[in-house]
Design a protein around this motif. Structure first.
Motif, PDB file in Angstrom:
ATOM      1  N   ILE A   1       0.823  -1.213   0.000  1.00 37.35           N
ATOM      2  CA  ILE A   1       0.000   0.000   0.000  1.00 37.35           C
ATOM      3  C   ILE A   1       0.856   1.261   0.000  1.00 37.35           C
ATOM      4  O   ILE A   1       0.540   2.241  -0.691  1.00 37.35           O
ATOM      5  N   ASP A   2       1.946   1.268   0.755  1.00 38.99           N
ATOM      6  CA  ASP A   2       2.795   2.458   0.803  1.00 38.99           C
ATOM      7  C   ASP A   2       3.355   2.794  -0.578  1.00 38.99           C
ATOM      8  O   ASP A   2       3.502   3.978  -0.924  1.00 38.99           O
ATOM      9  N   ASP A   3       3.678   1.780  -1.349  1.00 42.08           N
ATOM     10  CA  ASP A   3       4.208   2.027  -2.690  1.00 42.08           C
ATOM     11  C   ASP A   3       3.141   2.652  -3.586  1.00 42.08           C
ATOM     12  O   ASP A   3       3.437   3.562  -4.367  1.00 42.08           O
ATOM     13  N   PHE A   4       1.915   2.162  -3.476  1.00 44.86           N
ATOM     14  CA  PHE A   4       0.833   2.759  -4.265  1.00 44.86           C
ATOM     15  C   PHE A   4       0.625   4.219  -3.883  1.00 44.86           C
ATOM     16  O   PHE A   4       0.479   5.081  -4.759  1.00 44.86           O
TER      17      PHE A   4
ATOM     18  N   LEU B   1      13.629   8.069 -11.463  1.00 47.40           N
ATOM     19  CA  LEU B   1      14.201   9.401 -11.224  1.00 47.40           C
ATOM     20  C   LEU B   1      13.183  10.301 -10.534  1.00 47.40           C
ATOM     21  O   LEU B   1      13.533  11.057  -9.609  1.00 47.40           O
ATOM     22  N   LYS B   2      11.930  10.244 -10.945  1.00 48.80           N
ATOM     23  CA  LYS B   2      10.888  11.030 -10.280  1.00 48.80           C
ATOM     24  C   LYS B   2      10.772  10.634  -8.816  1.00 48.80           C
ATOM     25  O   LYS B   2      10.633  11.492  -7.929  1.00 48.80           O
ATOM     26  N   ALA B   3      10.826   9.336  -8.547  1.00 48.99           N
ATOM     27  CA  ALA B   3      10.726   8.855  -7.175  1.00 48.99           C
ATOM     28  C   ALA B   3      11.916   9.337  -6.349  1.00 48.99           C
ATOM     29  O   ALA B   3      11.761   9.780  -5.187  1.00 48.99           O
TER      30      ALA B   3
ATOM     31  N   GLU C   1      11.770  11.865  -3.100  1.00 44.34           N
ATOM     32  CA  GLU C   1      12.187  11.415  -1.762  1.00 44.34           C
ATOM     33  C   GLU C   1      13.391  12.185  -1.252  1.00 44.34           C
ATOM     34  O   GLU C   1      13.383  12.703  -0.135  1.00 44.34           O
ATOM     35  N   GLY C   2      14.459  12.257  -2.055  1.00 40.90           N
ATOM     36  CA  GLY C   2      15.669  12.961  -1.657  1.00 40.90           C
ATOM     37  C   GLY C   2      16.367  12.340  -0.459  1.00 40.90           C
ATOM     38  O   GLY C   2      16.031  11.252   0.005  1.00 40.90           O
TER      39      GLY C   2
ATOM     40  N   ARG D   1      14.543   4.960  -1.868  1.00 37.07           N
ATOM     41  CA  ARG D   1      14.108   5.107  -3.258  1.00 37.07           C
ATOM     42  C   ARG D   1      15.209   5.730  -4.116  1.00 37.07           C
ATOM     43  O   ARG D   1      15.328   5.417  -5.310  1.00 37.07           O
ATOM     44  N   VAL D   2      15.994   6.609  -3.530  1.00 36.55           N
ATOM     45  CA  VAL D   2      17.133   7.177  -4.253  1.00 36.55           C
ATOM     46  C   VAL D   2      18.142   6.079  -4.570  1.00 36.55           C
ATOM     47  O   VAL D   2      18.665   5.978  -5.687  1.00 36.55           O
TER      48      VAL D   2
END
Length: 572
Positions: A7-10, A521-523, A527-528, A533-534
């Motif tokens: 769910i967190d990924d969605f 790249l958007k993800a 997040e930074g 995710r980076v």
């Protein structure tokens, strides 16, 4: 191993990658607020974890069977299906006019993926019904809608799709099933269909078949095909299941996987059916069902990829074998470099495929909400990519999962092999992945590549934005997009369609590779702070994105080398 709904990924992809807010900002989907969507995802996740996932192995070990002409389903499937129907999960995207929730396709796609990851054999059933609802909403008469849609929407009745015949697989136009007018507005359907997913069950009050057949004056080929709704039980004057129609299941296919899903051979013997859409225009109506089903099948592959990844991670985190290069050397196999490579590949590929599928779904939603041609063109462009890459990813990730398990991967008790067996057919049904690729380089490039160029413009604009924070990754995505742009230019310059088709599969895979880099790249940018995710994006962009270069070489190789060897030489 217990399945956990991602769910967190969605949530993250909806907010930061696929831009679902663009669709929910429209009047059409204004009720789909973040709180509503979050509640839907949470409840669907509970259903998948608590009701469906425990049946994954049961369906494999206790397959559906045919007894005295009746299909008997896997123990527990009836109760789980009832939970799906009662929760309204069959029809979350269906029109509220007939009892559906009217939620965005993006939400339906997320729920379908979770259900696929939990128990693909059972999820196939509501997916077929969803497609039938879509086809009837767009093409059926009001009288048919009034009788069938309320029952299909609640899940009281189930729907199927009947295209394939022994001599007519991908070449649908070769079908021989006949339809003859009865003189009362109905038709007598006669013929045999094969590979019919969930062609029957023992838990719904009726099963409604959408059947392609040819009228007496129908021309040869696809242009002479019509579509008919043929129920197992003919509704009476009050719309309740009445007398049995003259159709039957004459056999169940013995399959590599998906054992819990009955794949039926259907025999129609003058069965009573009703025309859907116009005479001789059945393919148009059927494609309404198939296009969304293609996205749904892509999500099936992604769901299995998620489940296989979770399974492999759990095993790798527990299994010890040899001295590891981390810490005191007493870690698990997760700490070995090659196992770490495999696990990261599984996670990175799954995220890329999920993002492509959800971006496609959002484009469908925007097309529905606004009617804008550009949105519809984006959805059409992404659909074959979402289907093919989603299912290829499921197959690849499930196969890697077996490898992570080592020798235990081919031992059925671990469950790793089941993912690989179950997902394999997804690259074949609803149009093989080769057909998806041909559609991409053919029909979807009839605009001279304009839709593809617009998407590449967006990818490069975002890469420019990301240069200040993530310069190395942004540059690689930008360069990959430029390479893909050159391939599109080459492609649309080819008047010989065989030259296009010869490289269509690697072209589609390269397109998906570049999209995956863009979404990673958007993800990462969202997040930074060197978060997970980076790091995952860096892995994808450094190690998987470079595949696009070799794929594009193949895509632009033409067809001469494919036909240099004669058929006789090839078979020697």
């Amino acid at each position: 191993m217990t399945y956990r709904a991602p769910i967190d990924d969605f949530r993250f992809i909806f907010h930061h990658v696929a831009d679902l807010h663009c669709a929910t900002a429209t009047d059409r989907f204004a009720d789909a607020t973040p709180d509503v969507i979050d509640a839907i995802l949470t409840e669907a996740g509970k259903l998948c974890e608590d009701k469906l996932a425990p049946l994954q192995r049961v369906g494999d070990q206790h397959p559906a069977r045919l007894e005295n002409g009746k299909v008997r389903t896997t123990p527990g499937f009836a109760e789980a299906y009832q939970a799906i129907a009662e929760g309204g999960w069959v029809s979350i995207g269906a029109s509220p006019d007939f009892g559906g929730m009217g939620l965005p396709m993006a939400v339906t796609t997320a729920v379908n993926e979770m259900m696929s990851g939990a128990c693909l054999s059972l999820q196939l059933n509501p997916l077929m019904t969803q497609g039938q609802i879509e086809a009837l909403e767009h093409h059926a008469s009001d009288a048919i809608k009034d009788i069938y849609l309320p029952k299909l929407v609640t899940g009281e009745w189930c729907g199927t799709m009947n295209l394939t015949e022994p001599q007519a697989g991908s070449d649908v136009g070769a079908l021989s099933t006949k339809a003859v007018p009865n003189g009362d507005g109905s038709y007598a359907i006669t013929g045999q269909k094969i590979y019919i997913s969930w062609g029957d069950n023992d838990f719904s009050a009726n099963v409604c078949h959408l059947v392609l057949a040819r009228l007496p004056d129908g021309k040869p080929g696809t242009k002479g095909i019509s579509l008919f709704l043929v129920p197992k039980l003919i509704p009476d004057a009050d719309g309740n299941p009445g007398v049995a129609n003259t159709l039957k299941v004459v056999g169940l296919e013995h399959k590599l996987g998906l054992h819990g899903s009955p794949t039926c051979v259907m025999q129609y013997e003058g069965a009573q059916g009703w025309l859907i859409g116009h005479e001789h225009d059945g393919m148009a109506a059927m494609f309404t069902m198939m296009n969304n089903a293609r996205l749904g099948v892509g999500s099936q592959g992604i769901g299995v990829a998620e489940a296989a990844t979770q399974h492999a991670l759990a095993y790798a985190a527990d299994r010890k074998q040899g001295r590891t290069p981390v810490g005191d050397g007493a870690g698990t196999i997760m700490d070995h470099a090659d196992v770490r490579r495999m696990l990261l590949t599984m996670k990175a590929e799954t995220f890329a495929a999920r993002s492509i599928a959800l971006a496609c779904a959002v484009a469908i939603d925007l097309g529905t909400a606004t009617g804008e041609a550009e949105c519809k063109a984006r959805a059409a462009l992404l659909t074959p990519i979402a289907k093919a890459f989603g299912t290829d990813t499921g197959i690849k990730v499930a196969d890697i999962g077996v490898q992570v398990h080592g020798g235990m991967g081919v031992i059925e008790e671990t469950g790793a092999a089941q993912f690989s067996r179950d997902v394999r057919v997804t690259a074949i049904y609803e149009g093989t992945n080769g057909i998806q690729a041909m559609d991409l380089v053919g029909r979807k490039m009839m605009d001279g590549g304009e839709g593809a160029f617009r998407l590449l413009d967006e990818i490069e604009a975002h890469a420019e934005t990301a240069r200040s924070a993530l310069p190395a990754m942004a540059e690689k995505v930008w360069q990959a997009s430029e390479s893909l742009r050159e391939a599109v230019e080459w492609l649309v310059a080819q008047s010989d369609m065989t030259a296009r088709f010869a490289g269509s599969v690697p072209f589609l895979r390269a397109f998906a590779r570049v999209l995956g880099g863009h979404y990673h790249l958007k993800a990462a940018l969202a997040e930074g702070n060197e978060g997970p995710r980076v790091k995952l994006a860096r892995f994808y962009i450094n190690r998987l994105l470079p595949d696009h270069s070799a794929l594009l070489v193949q895509a632009m190789a033409g067809a001469d080398d494919l036909y240099a060897m004669s058929a006789t030489e090839l078979c020697a």
